[in-house]
Every structure is written in structure tokens, then in C-alpha cells.
Design a protein around this motif. Structure first.
Motif, PDB file in Angstrom:
ATOM      1  N   LEU A   1      32.668 -37.120 -25.912  1.00 36.50           N
ATOM      2  CA  LEU A   1      33.562 -36.149 -25.276  1.00 36.50           C
ATOM      3  C   LEU A   1      33.379 -36.089 -23.767  1.00 36.50           C
TER       4      LEU A   1
ATOM      5  N   ARG B   1      36.810 -28.882 -28.333  1.00 35.84           N
ATOM      6  CA  ARG B   1      35.793 -29.457 -29.217  1.00 35.84           C
ATOM      7  C   ARG B   1      34.389 -29.298 -28.660  1.00 35.84           C
TER       8      ARG B   1
ATOM      9  N   GLU C   1      41.930 -30.216 -25.370  1.00 36.85           N
ATOM     10  CA  GLU C   1      41.390 -30.526 -26.688  1.00 36.85           C
ATOM     11  C   GLU C   1      39.920 -30.923 -26.609  1.00 36.85           C
ATOM     12  N   ILE C   2      39.589 -31.684 -25.574  1.00 33.43           N
ATOM     13  CA  ILE C   2      38.189 -32.077 -25.387  1.00 33.43           C
ATOM     14  C   ILE C   2      37.328 -30.837 -25.156  1.00 33.43           C
TER      15      ILE C   2
ATOM     16  N   PRO D   1      33.434 -39.040 -31.119  1.00 37.17           N
ATOM     17  CA  PRO D   1      33.817 -39.494 -29.784  1.00 37.17           C
ATOM     18  C   PRO D   1      32.832 -38.999 -28.718  1.00 37.17           C
TER      19      PRO D   1
ATOM     20  N   GLU E   1      40.716 -42.159 -29.790  1.00 37.65           N
ATOM     21  CA  GLU E   1      39.278 -41.897 -29.974  1.00 37.65           C
ATOM     22  C   GLU E   1      39.043 -40.486 -30.525  1.00 37.65           C
ATOM     23  N   LEU E   2      39.843 -39.534 -30.084  1.00 37.15           N
ATOM     24  CA  LEU E   2      39.687 -38.178 -30.606  1.00 37.15           C
ATOM     25  C   LEU E   2      40.069 -38.094 -32.081  1.00 37.15           C
ATOM     26  N   ASN E   3      41.027 -38.919 -32.494  1.00 35.28           N
ATOM     27  CA  ASN E   3      41.491 -38.894 -33.885  1.00 35.28           C
ATOM     28  C   ASN E   3      40.716 -39.826 -34.801  1.00 35.28           C
TER      29      ASN E   3
END
Length: 419
Positions: free
Chosen positions: A73, A103, A99-100, A71, A63-65
Motif C-alpha cells: 500500500l 485500507r 481506497e489505499i 498489495p 494490484e488492489l484487487n
């Protein structure tokens, strides 16, 4: 318990055992199937086993990619945090959560999570890449190079992910020193580094400087690295630096083979460099180099045996650098039963702008150590580099044009003559 009820109770116990066993089989099957599907279809895998962390990581990462939609988050963070309660030792979960947060703009918290991930696994790929980026941003380039080394030793296929940042690192004295130290220690990404740098003029300058510094180290430049950088200069049309680097790279023994044509006596010493002989893969002939000590009498040099088949294009070539002026090309050669349905010749072509400048034909027949020569000139218009190539005039591989016999070229020479 009466005698009448005992059989009933026994049956119930058996049924209970069978039910539990059946349930265990179902659970085991679900877990196994979940594992099987976790890579290709993580959502299905999670439906079969909600505790499958690998599937959860795959789904969140997917989902992140996913570039087709933004996405959620917050929802992804909740799922990752929930998984951490069951598996506090999985570095990948901290990395995903980091990473979440990254972002979401919570950079400090994100880097804390990345650091936590790397404490659990120093090669956790995503946390490592983010850490490299941060080290570059903060100017800690020595640390960045150390992290790059860790990344590429564990994940060599990730070189492209960090390649764009290397020119910036090398432009800094501290970063340059760290890279030089790493490749002097034979970092496994050394060849990839040179292949990446030769794509731009700035990178070529750094690559050339690294080669010069490696010369004085305990890990001198490898022929392939030198060939890569020389070839990079040629592709960038920087012909003078290409030829200078070639001359600089020659050993004392190789310098004895120098001249307008390098190794014109066809000694079997191949460096792979563009200004050395390049043997082209050609199915219609067999090409063999032999030293004067190894050769059968009269056959020292390069022997070309034609295999009674069509021969198209070239067999040998090397780049040369002739300044404007008048020249003579000469060949000492022998032949046995040589039949050439289309011309066999040495051509001298200007590389940029492309065009043939001279053509030196080889005769048919049988002869022994015959000297052949031809004059030609390089005009005053710009032609900074030429290509010397042995080729045929055949334009199609027709079986009507089959090349037969043996050609032995003992020495090929170009000398400048007074005009």
C-alpha cells in the motif's frame, strides 16, 4: 565556411532533422502502443509511456484487487501521489488514493479524498460506492438512496454491488420513503429492485409494501413487477400472499374474468402473472387467442393448430388455488380433423407436494361446440396451490407421433359441487 565544407554542413542539418523526426515518430508510436496496451497489460503500457495515467490507474487497481497477495500500500500510495502532481484533475486518482488510505485505516483522510474525487466527477464509481457505504453506516439513508440513484443511472450494471444493503435501507422509515420516492419518479433501477427483493422473505415483505404504496401514486405497479413479486412468493412457498396479491392487482375489467380459472373464456388479455394464462413456447403447434368480437363465427376462444409434427410437454398453463372439496371441470370445444397419437389432456397438479390430482382428456375427431366434463376432488391433506396445464402424453419427440388438426377451446370452467 568554405565551398568544400558547405555540403557537409547541409548533410549534417538534414541528418539532424531526420533524427528529430525519427525520434518524434518513436515517441508517437510508443504513446500509441501504450494506449493500446493500457487495459490488458498496464505494466507494459507504463514501460512504453510512464506518463500514461490510464495505464497507471489500471495497474494500481489491479494490484488492489489481486486477492492472491497483499498489495504494498505504501508503494502504491507513492505512485498515485506522484501521478497527481501531473494530473490534479483526475478524479480516479483521488479515488484510488482514497481506497489505499481506507485500507491503511486512515478513514477520515480516505473520505476526504473520496469527496474530492466526487467534486471532480460526481459519478466516479469507486468513490461513489464508498460514499454510499458511509452514508448507510452513519444512518443517513436518504443520502445513501440519492447516491445509489446517481450510481445506477450511470453504472446500471453495478446493481449487484449495492443489492445486499437494500433490505437494511428499506427497514428504516427514512430509507423506505427515499426508495419509494425514487421509484415513483421512475428510477431506471426500479425493475432490478423488485427482482432483488423477492429473493428473501424480508425482501418480499418490502416489495409487497412498495407495490401497495405505488398503487396510490402516479406511477402504479407494472405488470412485470407484480409478476416478479407473485413469482417470488411462489418460490418461497408463500402461496396465500401470492394469490392475494394477484387478486389485488386485478383491474375492474380483469375482475370480470375471475373464477377458479382466471379468464376461462380465453380472452386475449395477458398480464404475464402466474395466475393468468402462460403460453408455452412449443414448435409443434400454433396458439391463437381471439375475442368473441374478433373471431370468425364459432372460433372465439383459443385456437390450437397442430402442425403435423411431434408435440411434447405443455402448451398452456396457469396456477390456480382450490381449497379441499369436490369439483367439476368442464370444457366447451370444437375440433376439425384432430388426430392425437398420444393423449392430449388438461392436468391439475398439486404444486407442493408435487403430484397429479386429475387428468381431463380431450377426444379426437371433428365436433362442434361439444361440452366435455369430469369430476375430481381436492383431498383434505395440504395442497395450497395447483397448476392447471394443457399437455400431451408424449415422452419423446418421435415422428411416429405427429399431432394433426385444429382444436378450438371456447370456455374452460371449474365449479365446486356438493359432495
Amino acid at each position: 565556411m568554405t565551398e568544400q565544407t558547405m555540403p557537409l554542413m547541409q548533410n549534417l542539418r538534414r541528418s539532424g532533422v531526420l533524427f528529430v523526426a525519427f525520434a518524434l515518430v518513436l515517441v508517437a508510436s510508443s504513446i500509441g502502443l501504450s494506449r493500446f496496451l493500457e487495459t490488458e497489460t498496464p505494466a507494459v503500457s507504463l514501460a512504453l509511456n510512464p506518463l500514461n495515467v490510464d495505464a497507471l490507474i489500471g495497474e494500481i487497481a489491479g494490484e488492489l484487487n489481486d486477492t492472491s497477495k497483499a498489495p504494498d500500500l505504501e508503494a502504491l500510495a507513492t505512485r498515485a501521489e506522484g501521478a497527481l502532481r501531473f494530473d490534479v484533475g483526475d478524479a480516479r486518482l483521488y479515488s484510488l488514493l482514497g481506497e489505499i488510505k481506507y485500507r491503511q485505516g486512515e478513514r477520515d483522510q480516505a473520505y476526504e479524498l473520496f469527496d474530492r474525487a466526487r467534486k471532480l466527477s460526481k459519478t466516479e464509481i469507486h468513490a461513489l460506492q464508498r460514499s454510499i457505504g458511509r452514508s448507510v453506516e452513519t444512518g443517513d439513508l436518504s443520502k445513501a438512496v440519492g447516491e445509489i440513484d446517481i450510481l445506477l443511472r450511470r453504472w446500471p450494471d453495478r446493481f449487484s454491488a449495492i443489492a445486499d444493503g437494500l433490505p437494511l435501507i428499506l427497514s428504516n422509515p427514512g430509507g423506505y420513503k427515499a426508495v419509494l420516492t425514487a421509484i415513483t419518479a421512475e428510477a431506471p433501477w426500479r425493475a432490478s429492485l423488485f427482482a432483488s427483493l423477492v429473493k428473501t422473505p424480508q425482501g418480499l415483505d418490502s416489495a409487497n409494501r412498495l407495490l401497495l404504496d405505488l398503487t396510490a401514486s402516479g406511477a402504479p405497479p407494472k405488470p412485470r413487477e407484480l409478476s416478479t413479486v407473485i413469482g417470488g412468493y411462489i418460490r418461497q412457498k408463500q402461496y396465500e400472499p401470492a394469490y392475494r396479491l394477484f387478486l389485488f392487482s386485478l383491474s375492474e375489467q380483469e375482475r370480470k374474468l375471475g373464477g377458479y380459472i382466471f379468464n376461462g373464456s380465453f380472452e386475449p388479455v395477458f398480464s404475464g402473472k402466474p395466475f393468468d394464462w402462460q403460453v408455452r413456447d412449443q414448435s409443434g403447434m400454433d396458439v391463437t387467442f381471439a375475442t368473441s368480437q374478433e373471431a370468425v363465427e364459432g372460433e372465439q376462444g383459443v385456437t390450437i393448430r397442430f402442425l403435423n409434427t411431434p408435440v411434447k410437454n405443455s402448451a398452456l398453463q396457469q396456477y390456480i388455488e382450490l381449497p379441499p372439496g369436490s369439483y367439476k371441470i368442464s370444457l366447451i370445444a370444437s375440433a376439425r380433423n384432430l388426430k392425437l397419437p398420444k393423449d392430449l389432456f388438461w392436468s391439475i397438479r398439486c404444486v407442493d407436494p408435487a403430484g397429479e390430482m386429475a387428468r381431463f382428456k380431450i377426444p379426437e375427431g371433428t365436433f362442434n361446440r361439444q361440452t366435455l366434463s369430469q369430476d375430481f376432488s381436492i383431498g383434505p391433506t395440504a395442497c395450497p396451490m395447483q397448476l392447471l396445464r394443457l399437455e400431451t402424453a408424449a415422452i419423446a419427440e418421435s415422428w411416429r407421433y405427429r399431432y394433426v388438426g385444429t382444436l378450438i377451446m371456447h370456455k374452460l370452467n371449474i365449479e365446486r359441487i356438493s359432495s
